[in-house]
Design a protein around this motif. Structure first.
Motif, PDB file in Angstrom:
ATOM      1  N   PHE A   1       0.835  -1.203   0.000  1.00 40.50           N
ATOM      2  CA  PHE A   1       0.000   0.000   0.000  1.00 40.50           C
ATOM      3  C   PHE A   1       0.870   1.252   0.000  1.00 40.50           C
ATOM      4  N   THR A   2       1.908   1.245   0.811  1.00 46.69           N
ATOM      5  CA  THR A   2       2.799   2.417   0.897  1.00 46.69           C
ATOM      6  C   THR A   2       3.472   2.692  -0.440  1.00 46.69           C
TER       7      THR A   2
ATOM      8  N   VAL B   1       0.915   4.003  -3.100  1.00 44.93           N
ATOM      9  CA  VAL B   1       0.563   5.411  -2.892  1.00 44.93           C
ATOM     10  C   VAL B   1       1.717   6.322  -3.316  1.00 44.93           C
TER      11      VAL B   1
ATOM     12  N   CYS C   1       1.809   9.198  -6.252  1.00 47.60           N
ATOM     13  CA  CYS C   1       2.224  10.579  -5.983  1.00 47.60           C
ATOM     14  C   CYS C   1       3.340  11.035  -6.916  1.00 47.60           C
TER      15      CYS C   1
ATOM     16  N   THR D   1       4.196   3.069 -11.674  1.00 42.72           N
ATOM     17  CA  THR D   1       2.809   2.708 -11.363  1.00 42.72           C
ATOM     18  C   THR D   1       2.348   1.452 -12.093  1.00 42.72           C
TER      19      THR D   1
ATOM     20  N   TRP E   1      -8.377   0.886  -8.373  1.00 38.92           N
ATOM     21  CA  TRP E   1      -8.665   1.655  -7.160  1.00 38.92           C
ATOM     22  C   TRP E   1      -9.316   0.785  -6.100  1.00 38.92           C
TER      23      TRP E   1
ATOM     24  N   LEU F   1      -6.503  -0.933  -4.391  1.00 38.73           N
ATOM     25  CA  LEU F   1      -5.827  -0.030  -3.461  1.00 38.73           C
ATOM     26  C   LEU F   1      -6.642   0.117  -2.176  1.00 38.73           C
TER      27      LEU F   1
ATOM     28  N   PHE G   1      -5.607  -1.034   1.788  1.00 41.49           N
ATOM     29  CA  PHE G   1      -5.758  -0.205   2.986  1.00 41.49           C
ATOM     30  C   PHE G   1      -6.542  -0.943   4.065  1.00 41.49           C
TER      31      PHE G   1
END
Length: 425
Positions: free
Chosen positions: A28-29, A32, A36, A47, A105, A108, A112
């Protein structure tokens, strides 16, 4: 797929679930961070790699869910574009495609949840049995040095400060241990069910996938129909039509010779009769290739049996459906079986073949097996690929198991309902 059962299997599943839930934190880290970095340009390259990694990780969770809890989680991802352009343009197109896929998404969001809720649920699921065993260990005498070192030790709501209270805690430990045996498998399944809520396609995604598949199969059906019409036209032109034209010319010559040379005319009449018989035979073969009469008259089971009798390799047929399916489904299934048997006879080196045809109430299932050398696979433009496309027009699927050395098993499934047997002519 076999579902594992029993406490040992449950413990193994819980351990795997706990370990994989820990992996969600770095994934997850990194995901993200990669998102970014897209405005900086670096994320354009990282990505897609991270998305593939996350999808592979989610796939392993789907496998665990099916193997350890019997929870099937469908794959929701859109197929990647096959005609992506090279270079930066193609990389940007791939990134855009992946970011527009709702499943990216949802994965993702699942990461989380999994690194918090999934990890907590895995820990809770695994805690009951060890907690129960802890009380037995304390009652065995371990409580004394523990109490001497730190005072009263609380086990749940039981304060352990003597052997009697340690035995009371051991009784409570039996309750925790028994609860773990019952609750842990349920919590394990619950964890996978929660994951399915994130990882499975939504109704909108399933509908979109259904529309894409129908569009593809419609194009395939149109292409197949056009190819079939061209084949019929070619067979008529090169076969029966040529013989009929030759026979017409022969009849014209016979008409001119019937008075001048009756013997020659009689000889040519015999040849014309032979040509007409061959033309009729070719027309029958052509009609059989379009829709075999036995299929229309007696149904798929008898048509497959008749097909097996014409094969050069012995074929055993086991047919169970009590009724008939729709004619288009019967035709597609018949020609699929015919293609598989023909391919096996030509390329497998098999000595025997088997055809099992059954209906489970909602799906027609056909399994064709041979004892050949194996190595069959679905290759673009190959015979099995054509069968898969033919079945796809009816939402059917094709699966091939063909390890090197054999045997080869080709499984075909077509969703359909059975009707009462149609009367034969």
């Amino acid at each position: 797929m076999t579902v594992r059962s029993g406490f040992t299997a449950c413990a193994q599943g819980l351990a795997l679930l706990f370990i994989t839930a820990l992996c969600s934190i770095p994934l997850f880290t990194l995901m993200v961070l990669s998102l970014c970095f897209i405005p900086l340009g670096l994320g354009m390259f990282t990505t897609p790699v991270m998305v593939r990694l996350v999808r592979s990780y989610a796939g392993s969770r789907r496998l665990l869910a099916a193997r350890w809890a019997g929870v099937e989680i469908p794959v929701p991802y859109r197929p990647l574009p096959a005609d992506r352009r090279p270079g930066l343009t193609g990389q940007m197109e791939l990134l855009t495609f992946l970011l527009k896929d709702p499943a990216t998404w949802r994965d993702l969001l699942w990461l989380f949840y999994d690194m918090i809720g999934g990890l907590f649920l895995a820990t809770l699921t695994f805690a009951f049995v060890p907690y129960g065993v802890e009380a037995w260990v304390m009652a065995a005498g371990v409580w004394r040095p523990v109490v001497d070192a730190g005072g009263t030790y609380w086990y749940a709501f039981v304060p352990i400060d003597s052997q009697s209270t340690a035995l009371l805690a051991a009784l409570l430990g039996v309750v925790f241990f028994g609860a773990g045996l019952v609750v842990s498998p349920l919590l394990l399944r619950t964890g996978f069910l929660v994951s399915r809520a994130f990882l499975a396609p939504t109704p909108q995604m399933a509908l979109a996938a259904r529309v894409r598949r129908l569009t593809e199969t419609r194009h395939d059906a149109v292409d197949t129909s056009a190819a079939e019409l061209r084949r019929i036209e070619r067979d008529l032109h090169d076969g029966a039509q040529a013989r009929l034209v030759a026979m017409g010319m022969s009849l014209g010559t016979i008409e001119a010779l019937i008075e001048k040379d009756p013997a020659k005319a009689k000889e040519m009449l015999a040849a014309a009769r032979s040509d007409s018989a061959e033309a009729l035979s070719e027309l029958r073969d052509l009609v059989r290739g379009i829709h075999p009469p036995v299929l229309a008259e007696r149904g798929l089971g008898d048509a497959v049996r008749a097909l097996a009798l014409r094969m050069t390799i012995p074929v055993e047929v086991d047919v169970e459906p009590p009724g008939r399916t729709d004619e288009p489904v019967e035709s597609a299934a018949y020609f699929a079986v015919s293609e598989v048997l023909t391919n096996a006879a030509k390329h497998s080196g098999a000595a025997r073949m088997w055809v099992d045809l059954h209906h489970d109430g909602a799906t027609l299932r056909i399994v064709v097996t041979d004892d050949g050398r194996g190595g069959a696979r679905i290759a673009p433009g190959g015979g099995l690929d054509g069968i898969e496309r033919r079945l796809g027009a009816f939402d059917g699927i094709l699966a091939v198991s063909s390890p090197p050395g054999g045997p080869t098993m080709v499984t075909m499934e077509i969703p359909c309902a059975l009707t009462a047997p149609r009367p034969t002519a």
